[in-house]
Design an enzyme around this catalytic site. Structure first.
Site, PDB file in Angstrom:
ATOM      1  N   ASN A  54     101.732 148.712 -71.324  1.00  0.00           N
ATOM      2  CA  ASN A  54     102.106 150.161 -70.682  1.00  0.00           C
ATOM      3  C   ASN A  54     103.322 149.918 -70.000  1.00  0.00           C
ATOM      4  O   ASN A  54     103.394 148.916 -69.517  1.00  0.00           O
ATOM      5  CB  ASN A  54     101.077 150.620 -70.017  1.00  0.00           C
ATOM      6  CG  ASN A  54     100.468 149.983 -69.250  1.00  0.00           C
ATOM      7  OD1 ASN A  54     100.162 148.613 -69.337  1.00  0.00           O
ATOM      8  ND2 ASN A  54      99.955 150.259 -68.028  1.00  0.00           N
ATOM      9  N   GLU A  56     105.600 151.790 -67.350  1.00  0.00           N
ATOM     10  CA  GLU A  56     105.669 153.087 -66.358  1.00  0.00           C
ATOM     11  C   GLU A  56     107.164 153.189 -65.900  1.00  0.00           C
ATOM     12  O   GLU A  56     108.055 152.327 -65.857  1.00  0.00           O
ATOM     13  CB  GLU A  56     104.905 152.760 -65.332  1.00  0.00           C
ATOM     14  CG  GLU A  56     103.447 152.824 -65.982  1.00  0.00           C
ATOM     15  CD  GLU A  56     102.389 152.714 -64.766  1.00  0.00           C
ATOM     16  OE1 GLU A  56     102.571 152.258 -63.742  1.00  0.00           O
ATOM     17  OE2 GLU A  56     100.878 152.831 -64.839  1.00  0.00           O
ATOM     18  N   ALA A  58     109.403 155.578 -62.728  1.00  0.00           N
ATOM     19  CA  ALA A  58     109.164 156.257 -61.402  1.00  0.00           C
ATOM     20  C   ALA A  58     109.140 157.704 -61.671  1.00  0.00           C
ATOM     21  O   ALA A  58     108.211 158.300 -60.919  1.00  0.00           O
ATOM     22  CB  ALA A  58     110.427 155.966 -60.440  1.00  0.00           C
ATOM     23  N   CYS A  65     102.095 154.677 -73.033  1.00  0.00           N
ATOM     24  CA  CYS A  65     100.998 153.773 -73.254  1.00  0.00           C
ATOM     25  C   CYS A  65     101.185 152.509 -73.982  1.00  0.00           C
ATOM     26  O   CYS A  65     101.865 152.574 -74.951  1.00  0.00           O
ATOM     27  CB  CYS A  65      99.833 154.647 -73.622  1.00  0.00           C
ATOM     28  SG  CYS A  65      98.953 155.860 -72.474  1.00  0.00           S
ATOM     29  N   GLU A  67      99.260 151.475 -76.664  1.00  0.00           N
ATOM     30  CA  GLU A  67      99.086 151.581 -77.906  1.00  0.00           C
ATOM     31  C   GLU A  67     100.002 152.337 -78.588  1.00  0.00           C
ATOM     32  O   GLU A  67     100.445 151.831 -79.812  1.00  0.00           O
ATOM     33  CB  GLU A  67      97.766 152.781 -78.075  1.00  0.00           C
ATOM     34  CG  GLU A  67      96.714 152.386 -77.496  1.00  0.00           C
ATOM     35  CD  GLU A  67      96.250 152.625 -76.047  1.00  0.00           C
ATOM     36  OE1 GLU A  67      97.296 152.556 -75.325  1.00  0.00           O
ATOM     37  OE2 GLU A  67      95.110 152.784 -75.610  1.00  0.00           O
ATOM     38  N   CYS A 105      96.989 159.077 -77.238  1.00  0.00           N
ATOM     39  CA  CYS A 105      97.107 157.952 -78.024  1.00  0.00           C
ATOM     40  C   CYS A 105      96.265 158.185 -79.381  1.00  0.00           C
ATOM     41  O   CYS A 105      96.576 157.571 -80.289  1.00  0.00           O
ATOM     42  CB  CYS A 105      96.748 156.561 -77.254  1.00  0.00           C
ATOM     43  SG  CYS A 105      97.986 156.096 -76.153  1.00  0.00           S
TER      44      CYS A 105
HETATM   45  N1  THU Z   1      97.302 153.664 -70.350  1.00  0.00           N
HETATM   46  C1  THU Z   1      97.605 153.055 -71.669  1.00  0.00           C
HETATM   47  O1  THU Z   1      98.445 152.171 -71.603  1.00  0.00           O
HETATM   48  N2  THU Z   1      96.552 153.520 -72.426  1.00  0.00           N
HETATM   49  C2  THU Z   1      95.655 154.445 -72.375  1.00  0.00           C
HETATM   50  O2  THU Z   1      95.012 154.771 -73.566  1.00  0.00           O
HETATM   51  C3  THU Z   1      95.199 154.867 -71.279  1.00  0.00           C
HETATM   52  C4  THU Z   1      96.242 154.536 -70.302  1.00  0.00           C
HETATM   53  C5  THU Z   1      98.201 153.403 -69.208  1.00  0.00           C
HETATM   54  C6  THU Z   1      99.112 154.580 -68.869  1.00  0.00           C
HETATM   55  C7  THU Z   1      99.560 154.168 -67.423  1.00  0.00           C
HETATM   56  O3  THU Z   1     100.521 153.161 -67.476  1.00  0.00           O
HETATM   57  C8  THU Z   1      98.162 153.650 -66.796  1.00  0.00           C
HETATM   58  O4  THU Z   1      97.452 153.137 -68.139  1.00  0.00           O
HETATM   59  C9  THU Z   1      97.428 154.276 -65.985  1.00  0.00           C
HETATM   60  O5  THU Z   1      97.086 155.465 -66.524  1.00  0.00           O
END
Ligand code: THU
Length: 154
Positions: A54, A56, A58, A65, A67, A105
């Site tokens: 994942n 992120e 700001a 995500c 996936e 996802c």
């Molecule tokens: N996240 C994923 O990478 N995959 C998922 O299926 C659920 C959530 C990430 C998104 C964000 O960076 C962090 O988890 C918290 O939601």
């Protein structure tokens, strides 16, 4: 699309490799806002493994995500008729029971899965020695909306 029949069950070694890569991919997560690390790995019918984590930013809704991070580069780098089959996907988080792919996802995975039986393995805080949950994309996303539904409108 490659022959959907190549969605054959994974050998023990393939599953081990897939899991290890998804678990290590967590180390590359860029998640300073949530501190929630996610790693993912896809095994293709070519034998190639593709990882993602994942990422992120700001402006929080803009992040991606693990996936989708793993799958999008595969789709974007292979010409459509040569697109290999995804044989399995593994997702790894630091929580137990393990987290499952988010709704967005699930739709994304479904778009590129050649079978509703695509297995998704979920690993939690104890990685390979902890609990693993296995579900198919069909179980995770019943009544999905997919490419065939758009065609039904033609
Ligand atoms: N996240 C994923 O990478 N995959 C998922 O299926 C659920 C959530 C990430 C998104 C964000 O960076 C962090 O988890 C918290 O939601």
């Amino acid at each position: 699309m490659a022959n959907p029949e190549s969605l054959t069950p994974l050998s023990k070694d393939e599953l081990q490799e897939l899991a290890e890569r998804a678990i290590s991919a967590k180390e590359y997560a860029y998640c300073p806002y949530s501190n929630f690390r996610v790693g993912a790995c896809v095994l293709l019918s070519t034998g190639a493994y593709h990882t993602g984590s994942n990422v992120e930013v700001a402006a929080t809704p803009v992040g991606i995500c693990a996936e989708r991070c793993a799958i999008a580069p595969i789709v974007a780098s292979i010409k459509r008729p040569d697109m290999p089959v995804m044989r399995a996907l593994a997702v790894s988080t630091d929580i137990d029971p393990p987290a499952s792919p988010c709704g967005m996802c699930r739709q994304f995975i479904n778009e590129f899965a050649t079978s509703r039986d695509l297995p998704i393995y979920m690993y939690g805080k104890d990685g390979l020695s902890g609990n693993v949950v296995k579900m198919t994309i069909g179980e995770l996303l019943p009544m999905s909306f997919g490419p065939n539904d758009l065609k039904r409108n033609e």
